[in-house]
Design a protein around this motif. Structure first.
Motif, PDB file in Angstrom:
ATOM      1  N   TRP A  60      36.600  18.765  25.141  1.00  0.00           N
ATOM      2  CA  TRP A  60      37.431  18.097  26.149  1.00  0.00           C
ATOM      3  C   TRP A  60      38.737  18.858  26.419  1.00  0.00           C
ATOM      4  O   TRP A  60      39.558  18.398  27.207  1.00  0.00           O
ATOM      5  CB  TRP A  60      37.747  16.664  25.702  1.00  0.00           C
ATOM      6  CG  TRP A  60      36.546  15.764  25.717  1.00  0.00           C
ATOM      7  CD1 TRP A  60      36.149  14.954  26.738  1.00  0.00           C
ATOM      8  CD2 TRP A  60      35.592  15.561  24.666  1.00  0.00           C
ATOM      9  NE1 TRP A  60      35.007  14.273  26.392  1.00  0.00           N
ATOM     10  CE2 TRP A  60      34.643  14.623  25.138  1.00  0.00           C
ATOM     11  CE3 TRP A  60      35.422  16.096  23.375  1.00  0.00           C
ATOM     12  CZ2 TRP A  60      33.548  14.206  24.353  1.00  0.00           C
ATOM     13  CZ3 TRP A  60      34.339  15.676  22.612  1.00  0.00           C
ATOM     14  CH2 TRP A  60      33.426  14.747  23.094  1.00  0.00           C
ATOM     15  N   ARG A  76      32.828   3.375  15.113  1.00  0.00           N
ATOM     16  CA  ARG A  76      33.559   2.804  16.258  1.00  0.00           C
ATOM     17  C   ARG A  76      32.858   1.507  16.617  1.00  0.00           C
ATOM     18  O   ARG A  76      31.925   1.510  17.405  1.00  0.00           O
ATOM     19  CB  ARG A  76      33.506   3.770  17.455  1.00  0.00           C
ATOM     20  CG  ARG A  76      34.602   4.818  17.466  1.00  0.00           C
ATOM     21  CD  ARG A  76      34.366   5.809  18.597  1.00  0.00           C
ATOM     22  NE  ARG A  76      34.559   5.230  19.922  1.00  0.00           N
ATOM     23  CZ  ARG A  76      34.366   5.892  21.052  1.00  0.00           C
ATOM     24  NH1 ARG A  76      33.963   7.157  21.027  1.00  0.00           N
ATOM     25  NH2 ARG A  76      34.573   5.328  22.223  1.00  0.00           N
ATOM     26  N   TRP A  80      23.132   5.729  25.246  1.00  0.00           N
ATOM     27  CA  TRP A  80      24.028   6.465  24.353  1.00  0.00           C
ATOM     28  C   TRP A  80      24.050   5.810  22.976  1.00  0.00           C
ATOM     29  O   TRP A  80      23.365   4.837  22.703  1.00  0.00           O
ATOM     30  CB  TRP A  80      25.403   6.639  25.003  1.00  0.00           C
ATOM     31  CG  TRP A  80      26.132   7.814  24.436  1.00  0.00           C
ATOM     32  CD1 TRP A  80      27.323   7.798  23.762  1.00  0.00           C
ATOM     33  CD2 TRP A  80      25.702   9.189  24.456  1.00  0.00           C
ATOM     34  NE1 TRP A  80      27.651   9.083  23.370  1.00  0.00           N
ATOM     35  CE2 TRP A  80      26.672   9.942  23.770  1.00  0.00           C
ATOM     36  CE3 TRP A  80      24.572   9.847  24.963  1.00  0.00           C
ATOM     37  CZ2 TRP A  80      26.564  11.335  23.583  1.00  0.00           C
ATOM     38  CZ3 TRP A  80      24.456  11.229  24.781  1.00  0.00           C
ATOM     39  CH2 TRP A  80      25.442  11.952  24.111  1.00  0.00           C
ATOM     40  N   LEU A  87      29.803  16.772  15.528  1.00  0.00           N
ATOM     41  CA  LEU A  87      31.092  16.139  15.836  1.00  0.00           C
ATOM     42  C   LEU A  87      31.100  14.639  15.594  1.00  0.00           C
ATOM     43  O   LEU A  87      32.166  14.030  15.488  1.00  0.00           O
ATOM     44  CB  LEU A  87      31.554  16.481  17.257  1.00  0.00           C
ATOM     45  CG  LEU A  87      30.908  15.773  18.458  1.00  0.00           C
ATOM     46  CD1 LEU A  87      31.729  16.022  19.710  1.00  0.00           C
ATOM     47  CD2 LEU A  87      29.488  16.199  18.673  1.00  0.00           C
ATOM     48  N   ASP A  88      29.906  14.036  15.482  1.00  0.00           N
ATOM     49  CA  ASP A  88      29.825  12.610  15.177  1.00  0.00           C
ATOM     50  C   ASP A  88      29.343  12.382  13.736  1.00  0.00           C
ATOM     51  O   ASP A  88      28.788  11.324  13.427  1.00  0.00           O
ATOM     52  CB  ASP A  88      28.896  11.915  16.182  1.00  0.00           C
ATOM     53  CG  ASP A  88      29.406  12.061  17.611  1.00  0.00           C
ATOM     54  OD1 ASP A  88      30.618  11.941  17.827  1.00  0.00           O
ATOM     55  OD2 ASP A  88      28.579  12.338  18.511  1.00  0.00           O
ATOM     56  N   HIS A 100      31.577   0.708  20.124  1.00  0.00           N
ATOM     57  CA  HIS A 100      30.922   1.775  20.883  1.00  0.00           C
ATOM     58  C   HIS A 100      29.422   1.771  20.564  1.00  0.00           C
ATOM     59  O   HIS A 100      28.940   2.520  19.729  1.00  0.00           O
ATOM     60  CB  HIS A 100      31.572   3.107  20.478  1.00  0.00           C
ATOM     61  CG  HIS A 100      31.212   4.273  21.352  1.00  0.00           C
ATOM     62  ND1 HIS A 100      31.332   4.273  22.724  1.00  0.00           N
ATOM     63  CD2 HIS A 100      30.742   5.507  21.033  1.00  0.00           C
ATOM     64  CE1 HIS A 100      30.967   5.451  23.197  1.00  0.00           C
ATOM     65  NE2 HIS A 100      30.594   6.214  22.188  1.00  0.00           N
TER      66      HIS A 100
HETATM   67  C1  BMA Z   1      31.019  10.396  23.642  1.00  0.00           C
HETATM   68  C2  BMA Z   1      31.414   9.418  22.563  1.00  0.00           C
HETATM   69  C3  BMA Z   1      32.107  10.194  21.471  1.00  0.00           C
HETATM   70  C4  BMA Z   1      31.172  11.314  20.960  1.00  0.00           C
HETATM   71  C5  BMA Z   1      30.669  12.158  22.109  1.00  0.00           C
HETATM   72  C6  BMA Z   1      29.647  13.176  21.654  1.00  0.00           C
HETATM   73  O1  BMA Z   1      30.433   9.736  24.704  1.00  0.00           O
HETATM   74  O2  BMA Z   1      30.270   8.766  22.051  1.00  0.00           O
HETATM   75  O3  BMA Z   1      32.413   9.328  20.400  1.00  0.00           O
HETATM   76  O4  BMA Z   1      31.862  12.120  20.046  1.00  0.00           O
HETATM   77  O5  BMA Z   1      30.101  11.331  23.087  1.00  0.00           O
HETATM   78  O6  BMA Z   1      28.528  12.585  21.088  1.00  0.00           O
END
Ligand code: BMA
Length: 370
Positions: free
Chosen positions: A131, A324, A318, A93-94, A327
């Motif tokens: 989500w 991003r 993380w 997903l990333d 982030h």
């Molecule tokens: C979240 C973010 C999102 C990412 C998800 C899964 O905290 O970092 O951008 O898609 O984790 O890694």
């Protein structure tokens, strides 16, 4: 019954009992668990999500990691996420290609690192994201549920990927699998508001039994990780049982109010480490960080003093997202917190990859750490 007969009976009984409850682990995986238990209270390993897949301004390059660019050392723990593997997609997903992830996981193992895998899997009921909380999904994907087969198909792909993680000589790479995380919160479809404790536990056990028993995976340790821990009862309400968990953790982030982060972390760590002691499990901070690290002394003056007295075996930061720009959780070399991060690296209790390797994480003989 004679003494000998009684002894034989109890031996047979304990073997049967052992088989029914304890997971069969490869020697390397058993060694990893042993190492983690041994270092409790002595060392804290440092981890980073997607550490060697991408970072600030780079992606997919070999032998690169933002942590290494800033501190000189790889992490000791590598976090990965297999969300979208269940859909048969080529990348997670990333946007980390699963082929690249496989290569990086094997490399991490070969340099003495620990790989831990979370799973932001899509909602099997409607194909929306992790989500999407609209459908009371958990009960529908348990055996007998309308969408069970979809979930079983997801698990089959997960098991295939896990099976493919091996070195050239065929050694299975040990993994810490961390499914259905932050379940005490209510932002994922497996969250507290969307299933009962019994449903959550059933999903957990079904998942672990499928991987370990149906698919014979012996390279998995299992991590149970909630969000912030308020009470012991709250943490254990959805606990699937000692045979289904090796590592106990929680996720919490500094969101600007540092005092409140420190209070929450201390409260969570007190409860977590007491439970881990009682159950002889391995406590870890399975996710944390301060996005963009606005406090240039955060690692040594906020995080370190908060965690150092607790026997947690790792702390995982993380990801440094490439797409991003705001982030990220590990400072890049020119970041104002870079020097503090280097100082954090030098603290004796804190181990990055260069300190963890001498510990010989996967050594099968017992280790004795001074
Ligand atoms: C979240 C973010 C999102 C990412 C998800 C899964 O905290 O970092 O951008 O898609 O984790 O890694």
């Amino acid at each position: 019954m004679t003494v000998v007969a009684r002894h034989c009976f109890s031996l047979v009984f304990s073997c049967v009992f052992f088989h029914a409850t304890a997971a069969d682990l490869t020697p390397e995986t058993a060694a990893l668990l042993n190492t983690l238990k041994t270092i409790r209270g002595k060392h804290i390993l440092v981890g980073h999500q997607d550490a060697t897949a991408y970072g600030i301004d780079w992606s997919g390059e070999p032998n690169k990691s933002d942590m290494k660019s800033t501190s000189g050392a790889y992490p000791a723990v590598y976090g990965w996420d297999v969300g979208h593997l269940e859909l048969g997609k080529a990348a997670n997903l990333d946007n980390v290609p699963f082929d690249l992830m496989r290569t990086r996981i094997v490399e991490a193992y070969q340099r003495g690192g620990i790989n831990t895998v979370s799973w932001h899997l899509d909602n099997p009921v409607n194909g929306r994201s992790a989500w999407d909380t609209t459908r009371n999904t958990v009960r529908q994907i348990l055996p007998g549920g309308e969408h069970h087969e979809t979930y079983r198909g997801y698990l089959a792909k997960l098991a295939d990927f896990f099976k493919s993680l091996e070195t050239e000589d065929g050694t299975a790479v040990p993994l810490v699998f961390r499914p259905f995380h932050e379940h005490t919160g209510s932002w994922f479809w497996w969250g507290a508001a969307f299933c009962t404790p019994a449903e959550y536990i059933a999903l957990w056990r079904y998942t672990v039994d499928y991987l370990r028993t149906d698919r014979g995976l012996e390279n998995l340790l299992i991590a149970y990780s909630s969000s912030t821990i308020d009470t012991k009862e709250g943490y254990l309400e959805r606990y699937p049982g000692d045979e289904y968990v090796d590592i106990l953790g929680f996720d919490d982030y500094c969101m600007g109010d540092e005092a409140s982060y420190v209070n929450r972390m201390s409260a969570s760590l007190n409860i977590l480490t007491a439970i881990a002691k009682e159950k002889d499990k391995v406590p870890a901070i399975t996710e944390t960080g301060y996005e963009q690290i606005p406090n240039t002394k955060w690692f040594t003056e906020v995080l370190y003093p908060t965690i150092t007295e607790y026997p947690v075996v790792w702390v995982l930061f993380w990801r440094n997202a490439i797409n991003r720009p705001n982030h990220y959780y590990i400072p890049y070399p020119s970041h104002p917190a870079a020097e503090d991060f280097r100082e954090f690296h030098r603290l004796p209790k804190i181990l990055f990859g260069d300190g963890a390797t001498p510990l010989d994480i996967y050594r099968t003989a017992p280790i004795d750490i001074p």
